[in-house]
Design a protein around this motif. Structure first.
Motif, short mmCIF file in Angstrom:
data_model
loop_
_atom_site.label_atom_id
_atom_site.label_comp_id
_atom_site.label_asym_id
_atom_site.label_seq_id
_atom_site.Cartn_x
_atom_site.Cartn_y
_atom_site.Cartn_z
N ASP A 16 -9.48 108.98 32.25
CA ASP A 16 -8.88 107.95 33.01
C ASP A 16 -9.24 108.24 34.52
N SER A 17 -10.16 107.03 35.10
CA SER A 17 -10.44 107.21 37.14
C SER A 17 -9.13 107.86 37.16
N GLY A 18 -10.20 109.01 38.36
CA GLY A 18 -9.19 109.37 39.23
C GLY A 18 -7.99 111.00 38.48
N VAL A 19 -8.05 111.24 37.08
CA VAL A 19 -7.06 112.06 36.37
C VAL A 19 -7.69 113.71 36.82
N GLY A 20 -9.23 113.51 37.58
CA GLY A 20 -9.47 115.28 38.42
C GLY A 20 -10.85 115.72 37.48
N LYS A 21 -11.25 114.44 36.83
CA LYS A 21 -12.14 115.28 35.87
C LYS A 21 -13.48 115.93 37.00
N THR A 22 -13.85 115.31 37.64
CA THR A 22 -14.97 116.23 38.84
C THR A 22 -14.14 117.28 39.86
N SER A 23 -12.87 116.66 40.07
CA SER A 23 -12.46 118.31 40.05
C SER A 23 -12.43 119.47 39.78
N ASN A 34 -11.29 120.28 46.80
CA ASN A 34 -11.95 119.21 48.03
C ASN A 34 -10.91 118.03 47.70
N ILE A 35 -9.60 118.18 48.37
CA ILE A 35 -8.92 116.85 47.70
C ILE A 35 -9.57 115.87 48.29
N SER A 36 -10.51 115.31 49.37
CA SER A 36 -10.73 114.22 49.37
C SER A 36 -12.57 113.97 48.94
N PHE A 37 -12.10 114.16 47.84
CA PHE A 37 -13.49 113.80 46.55
C PHE A 37 -14.07 112.42 46.40
N ILE A 38 -15.55 112.78 46.25
CA ILE A 38 -15.07 110.84 46.28
C ILE A 38 -15.35 110.53 45.00
N SER A 39 -15.36 109.13 44.45
CA SER A 39 -14.90 109.13 42.53
C SER A 39 -16.44 108.88 42.59
N THR A 40 -16.65 109.00 41.05
CA THR A 40 -17.94 109.05 40.86
C THR A 40 -18.61 107.28 40.21
N ILE A 41 -19.46 107.26 40.89
CA ILE A 41 -20.49 106.31 40.14
C ILE A 41 -21.23 106.65 39.44
N THR A 64 -18.48 111.69 34.16
CA THR A 64 -18.55 110.23 34.48
C THR A 64 -17.69 109.67 34.95
N ALA A 65 -17.56 108.45 35.28
CA ALA A 65 -17.20 107.78 35.75
C ALA A 65 -15.56 107.21 35.42
N GLY A 66 -14.42 106.93 35.40
CA GLY A 66 -13.82 106.96 34.27
C GLY A 66 -13.48 105.94 34.31
N GLN A 67 -13.84 104.80 34.86
CA GLN A 67 -13.27 102.71 34.59
C GLN A 67 -13.81 102.45 33.51
N ASN A 121 -4.11 117.60 33.74
CA ASN A 121 -4.69 117.92 35.22
C ASN A 121 -3.19 117.88 36.55
N LYS A 122 -3.56 118.06 36.96
CA LYS A 122 -2.55 118.58 38.59
C LYS A 122 -1.42 119.08 37.67
N CYS A 123 -1.51 119.62 36.89
CA CYS A 123 0.38 120.23 36.38
C CYS A 123 0.79 121.15 37.62
N SER A 151 -4.74 123.18 36.31
CA SER A 151 -4.84 122.00 37.80
C SER A 151 -5.83 122.60 38.61
N ALA A 152 -6.89 121.94 38.90
CA ALA A 152 -8.11 122.21 39.53
C ALA A 152 -7.90 122.38 40.61
N LYS A 153 -6.60 122.25 41.06
CA LYS A 153 -6.09 122.21 42.99
C LYS A 153 -6.04 124.14 42.94
N ASP A 154 -5.59 124.60 41.95
CA ASP A 154 -4.72 125.90 42.03
C ASP A 154 -5.75 126.30 41.21
N ASN B 378 -8.60 106.85 48.42
CA ASN B 378 -8.42 108.43 48.96
C ASN B 378 -9.64 108.70 49.00
N ARG B 379 -10.45 108.36 48.49
CA ARG B 379 -12.00 109.19 48.11
C ARG B 379 -12.82 108.59 48.71
N THR B 380 -13.01 107.08 50.18
CA THR B 380 -13.82 106.76 50.15
C THR B 380 -13.46 107.61 52.07
N1 LIG Z 1 -2.91 117.35 43.39
C1 LIG Z 1 -3.69 117.66 42.28
N2 LIG Z 1 -5.07 116.73 42.57
C2 LIG Z 1 -5.43 116.94 42.16
C3 LIG Z 1 -6.06 118.04 40.89
N3 LIG Z 1 -7.40 117.78 40.86
C4 LIG Z 1 -7.78 116.65 41.03
N4 LIG Z 1 -6.28 115.79 42.19
C5 LIG Z 1 -6.89 114.78 43.08
O1 LIG Z 1 -7.10 113.69 42.44
C6 LIG Z 1 -7.81 112.46 42.79
C7 LIG Z 1 -8.91 112.33 41.81
O2 LIG Z 1 -9.43 113.21 41.54
P1 LIG Z 1 -11.17 113.32 40.57
O3 LIG Z 1 -11.83 114.53 40.04
O4 LIG Z 1 -12.07 112.29 41.66
O5 LIG Z 1 -11.25 112.14 39.46
P2 LIG Z 1 -11.93 111.50 38.22
O6 LIG Z 1 -11.09 112.11 37.54
O7 LIG Z 1 -13.43 112.28 38.25
O8 LIG Z 1 -12.36 110.27 39.08
P3 LIG Z 1 -13.26 108.79 38.64
O9 LIG Z 1 -14.65 109.93 39.67
O10 LIG Z 1 -13.07 108.14 39.14
O11 LIG Z 1 -13.50 108.87 37.00
C8 LIG Z 1 -8.55 113.73 43.88
O12 LIG Z 1 -7.85 112.79 45.10
C9 LIG Z 1 -8.44 115.40 43.92
O13 LIG Z 1 -7.62 115.21 45.03
C10 LIG Z 1 -5.36 118.66 39.92
O14 LIG Z 1 -5.35 119.38 40.03
N5 LIG Z 1 -4.43 118.79 41.70
#
Ligand SMILES: Nc1nc2c(ncn2[C@@H]2O[C@H](COP(=O)(O)OP(=O)(O)OP(=O)(O)O)[C@@H](O)[C@H]2O)c(=O)[nH]1
Ligand SMILES: [Mg+2]
Lengths: 210, 650
Positions: A16-23, A34-41, A64-67, A121-123, A151-154, B378-380
């Motif tokens: 799904d969108s926002g789960v953190g694939k790109t991260s 990068n906390i301020s990532f852009i969504s994938t189009i 890929t884009a999640g939506q 993700n995001k554990c 955790s992409a973050k940690d 948050n990502r714009t």
């Molecule tokens: N705390 C935390 N935040 C995360 C983690 N991974 C991603 N995020 C945050 O979650 C948000 C979405 O991450 P993306 O990597 O853009 O998500 P995506 O799955 O690529 O989303 P789409 O491109 O829309 O499909 C971002 O604001 C990231 O900073 C993580 O492991 N921990």
């Protein structure tokens, strides 16, 4: 241009969108977050070459884009994938429930022998957790797919996840090699690059070609 | 082909005749003439000239019932004993006018298909002018006979097509020159030129582009042969390749009464069109009357199209461009309108703001949309100072506007990409209400980008592919050969109108230019063509494949020069527009009135030209150009592209 790798594996990140694939991909390819990532189009990919039991394996990882509505476009890129990471967000119940839909989506669009792995993700966000680790494990058992929380973050388990998936692909290749080459079979459990030239079947043989 | 006249009562000899031959197609002839039966002959018309003639049955009657015949010729080879006859009555004259003649020294090629029952003739590369159907048996004997009069060669890639390499004895000189040319080592363009000029036919200059595309055959077609291959076969390949290349660029215009084929293979050179200065504050003020109405709307749009808008007046001008403010309203009226829209906005905002948590818990669809918006806000553009940092209040504004849009258009809801569209507007307007209504105006134009089934995106990608194939055929072919013909790698460009490819400053310029709707519909697709065309060398010379193409396109982000691209897109527009072989398919994409009564090959819908488009504003089809494009020729009304083109053809 000299080839700097022995094998190329095409991997795919879905969920799904926002789960953190790109991260996750950014963590794996650049070792950064990068906390301020852009969504994938649309779609993009990154490359990282890893060393796997003495072999240089180039991983081409598609993001890929999640939506849901973009799926008609993104599934066009499933073709030829050897491994797929199914990603959900442990702080988002819905993204976990949707894993089932994503699996169905794979069955319809990717090759049958594709290796899979589920990532929760995001554990690091334990306080916001909605999906327990046990439920993740349960789902993985149900589908007989490997599972790990990341955790992409940690930078937790991201390396492990990609190495595991890559190793599983390699193992599967070797096994297929074996099966289709019974005369050489006895004892030879090693992948030898020059042994695989004669069979243009599926992606397995592509390893040596790419 | 020459048309008959009364004077040329034949002093000619039939060398071969075949009856029961149906006319199936003929350029410039009325469809009422089609499907009539006649006789196909090879006729000696002079000492060294021979002609293929087809005579409709009306000019042929059986000998026995004609007493007053002026001339009669007995069939030499026909199945039945058969006599031609004719009397110079009016009927006879009209029938005579229907005779079709193809002098053998003009014949370039013929093609035999459908079990040898269908034969087509061409005297001009890329056009099969006439098609005949052999009712009794097949064309084998006819062809055997024809081949005794002209030297032909078959082509490798199409075994049904014969190319005339030696029309008659006089051109043996020509044949020799091929051999002497050392065709495989010379500069191929020269070879083609020689080939072309030696045929001394028609204005071949116009077909040069198609011929130059053939160079690869000469380069690669003779590997290992090194000139040993029959020259005539090589030439035959060249010619038929050019035929099919030209055929692709051929418009077949069908109507109830006419079948017209107009051919022009080349794209004229690309004009370089300079950009202009942005619409200035002074000019903008000068264009408003004392009460604040904007006069000269078209002029304003022209200026904006040419140079964009000065930043100082963008806030005001964008409201007009995005249909928030009607051009004709006075300042007073606008104040009232603004108040009304402000109230509307806050009313809609209140709708979602007043939703309680308990309500929300029972409203899954709303919840999903809300969480999508949150994730994207948050990502714009977080690297831009306006949206950077934690707890930035502008993020709250983004969120509020997008949530209010969800209430405004719940069916569409929120789709990824919308936050990208909104961000520059909020940055410029600085307030919720104006940003919201401008956003609505933009969304109205591109709503189809966000269709659930993505039909709008797919159609645009298809249209883009069609435009590219027309404007940059070489590149289009390369992409197709690399599995990239679906143009999916342009998805991001189109979904958010290049938002991810340019800085805020540049995207504002690009968008305002595109919003003018000038110079045609779907100009944004020509922007894509311009960007891609600039990368053509890279793609082709470095033989980029599927993944490299995608990567390269993605990596162009923030490396593009907006003014250069606008200028070349406009240049490409003019190239297309003045291309003699412009097709209705392309016209429909660009919203240019179509020519003739055609059916869109894509969707089989009758094209009423203007209504087929993706985005942008609809303009009325006044049918003006249709009239300009139709021409009377030889008593037959012909629709053609433009007068210039007709001039070229005639
Ligand atoms: N705390 C935390 N935040 C995360 C983690 N991974 C991603 N995020 C945050 O979650 C948000 C979405 O991450 P993306 O990597 O853009 O998500 P995506 O799955 O690529 O989303 P789409 O491109 O829309 O499909 C971002 O604001 C990231 O900073 C993580 O492991 N921990
Ligand atoms: Mg992403």
């Amino acid at each position: 241009m000299a080839k700097t790798y022995d094998c190329l594996f095409k991997l795919l990140l879905i969920g799904d969108s926002g789960v953190g694939k790109t991260s996750i991909l950014f963590r794996f390819s650049e070792d950064a977050f990068n906390i301020s990532f852009i969504s994938t189009i649309g779609i993009d990919f990154k490359i990282r070459t890893i060393d796997l039991d003495g072999k240089k394996v180039k991983l081409q990882i598609w993001d890929t884009a999640g939506q849901e509505r973009f799926r008609t476009i993104t599934t066009a890129y499933y073709r030829g994938s050897m491994g797929i990471m199914l990603v959900y967000d442990v702080t988002n119940e819905k993204s976990f429930e949707n894993i089932k839909n994503w699996i169905r989506n794979i069955e319809e669009n990717a090759s049958a022998d594709v290796e899979k792995m589920i990532l929760g993700n995001k554990c690091d966000l334990d306080s916001k957790r909605q999906v327990s680790k046990e439920r993740g494990e349960q789902l993985a058992i149900e589908y007989q797919i490997k599972f790990v929380e990341t955790s992409a973050k940690d930078s937790l388990n991201v390396e492990y996840a990609f190495f595991t998936l890559a190793r599983d692909i390699k193992a599967k290749m070797e096994k297929k090699q074996e099966a289709s080459n019974p005369t050489r079979g006895s004892g030879a459990h090693q992948l030898r690059a020059n042994e695989q030239q004669r069979r243009p079947t599926s992606w397995l043989s592509r390893c040596s070609l790419l | 082909m020459s048309s008959s006249s009364v004077e040329d009562i034949p002093d000619q000899k039939e060398l071969f005749t075949q009856d029961g031959v149906l006319l199936k197609a003929c350029i410039g002839r009325s469809v009422t003439e089609l499907n009539s039966v006649g006789m196909l002959c090879i006729v000696q018309t002079g000492e060294h000239t021979k002609t293929i003639e087809w005579r409709p049955i009306d000019t042929i009657t059986i000998d026995s019932d004609t007493q007053d015949q002026e001339w009669a010729v007995v069939n030499t080879i026909g199945r039945r004993e058969r006599t031609f006859s004719g009397n110079l009555t009016a009927d006879y004259l009209t029938a005579r006018a229907r005779i079709i003649r193809i002098p053998l020294d003009e014949l370039k090629s013929f093609r035999v298909t459908r079990n040898c029952q269908l034969i087509q003739f061409s005297t001009y590369p890329g056009v099969w002018q006439t098609t005949f159907y052999f009712q009794h048996g097949n064309a084998e004997t006819f062809i055997a006979n024809l081949k005794s009069h002209v030297k032909t060669a078959k082509t490798r890639h199409d075994r049904n097509t014969y190319v005339v390499v030696e029309p008659n004895t006089e051109s043996q000189v020509l044949n020799r020159s091929f051999a002497e040319l050392d065709i495989f080592t010379e500069n191929t363009t020269d070879v083609v030129w020689n080939l072309v000029s030696n045929f001394k036919q028609r204005p071949y200059e116009t077909t040069m582009e198609a011929f130059s595309k053939l160079t690869d055959i000469v380069y690669y077609g003779n590997e290992g042969v090194n000139g040993k291959r029959d020259v005539s076969e090589e030439v035959a390949d060249l010619l038929t390749k050019s035929m099919s290349a030209l055929e692709e660029a051929t418009t077949v215009t069908k109507s109830d009464e006419y079948e017209v084929i107009s051919v022009k293979p080349t794209l004229p050179p690309r004009p370089s069109i300079p950009r202009g200065p942005p619409l200035s504050a002074e000019k903008w003020e000068g264009l408003q009357d004392t009460e604040g109405r904007v006069t000269e709307v078209e002029g304003v749009k022209q200026l904006i199209f040419r140079g964009g808008v000065a930043h100082s007046i963008r806030q005001s001008v964008w409201k007009y461009l995005l249909d928030f403010y009607p051009w004709h309203m006075t300042t007073k009226q606008l104040k009232i309108l603004h108040r009304k829209r402000t109230d509307e906005y806050y009313a809609m905002k209140l709708q979602w703001r007043s939703m309680t948590e308990a309500q929300e818990n029972r409203f899954a669809e709303y919840r999903d949309r809300k969480s999508l918006v949150e994730k994207d806000v948050n990502r714009t553009d977080r690297t831009h100072p306006f949206y950077a940092g934690d707890n930035n209040p502008n993020l709250v504004l983004l969120q509020d506007i997008l949530m209010t849009y969800v209430m405004y258009n719940f069916d569409l809801g929120y789709v990824q990409g919308m936050s990208d569209i909104l961000a520059p507007m909020l940055l410029l307007m600085g307030n919720e209400v104006d940003s919201f209504w401008c956003f609505v105006g933009f969304m109205d134009r591109i709503a189809s980008n966000f269709d659930m089934d993505q039909a709008g995106m797919k159609q645009q990608l298809l249209h883009l592919q069609q435009l590219l194939a027309f404007a940059s055929p070489e590149l289009a072919r390369h992409l197709s050969s690399k599995d990239s013909g679906n143009m999916y790698f342009c998805f991001r460009w189109l979904l958010v109108w290049f938002k991810r490819e340019f800085s805020h400053r540049d995207i504002m310029r690009l968008w305002e230019v595109l919003w003018t709707g000038l110079p045609c519909n779907n100009f944004h697709l020509l922007i894509c063509v311009a960007i891609l065309d600039a990368e053509k060398e890279t793609f082709i010379n470095r033989d980029f494949g599927f993944t490299e193409i995608l990567k390269h396109v993605n990596d162009l982000s923030m490396c593009l020069d907006v003014d250069r691209i606008l200028s070349s897109a406009e240049g490409i527009y003019h190239q297309i527009l003045s291309a003699p072989h412009l097709t209705n398919q392309i016209r429909i994409v660009l919203g240019i009135p179509t020519v003739g009564n055609v059916t869109d090959p894509d969707d089989e819908e009758p094209s009423t030209s203007m209504d087929t488009k993706d985005n942008g504003t609809t303009e009325p089809d006044d049918g003006r150009d249709m009239e300009e494009g139709s021409i009377e020729y030889d008593g037959v009304r012909i629709y053609t592209v433009t007068k210039n083109v007709w001039a070229l053809l005639a």
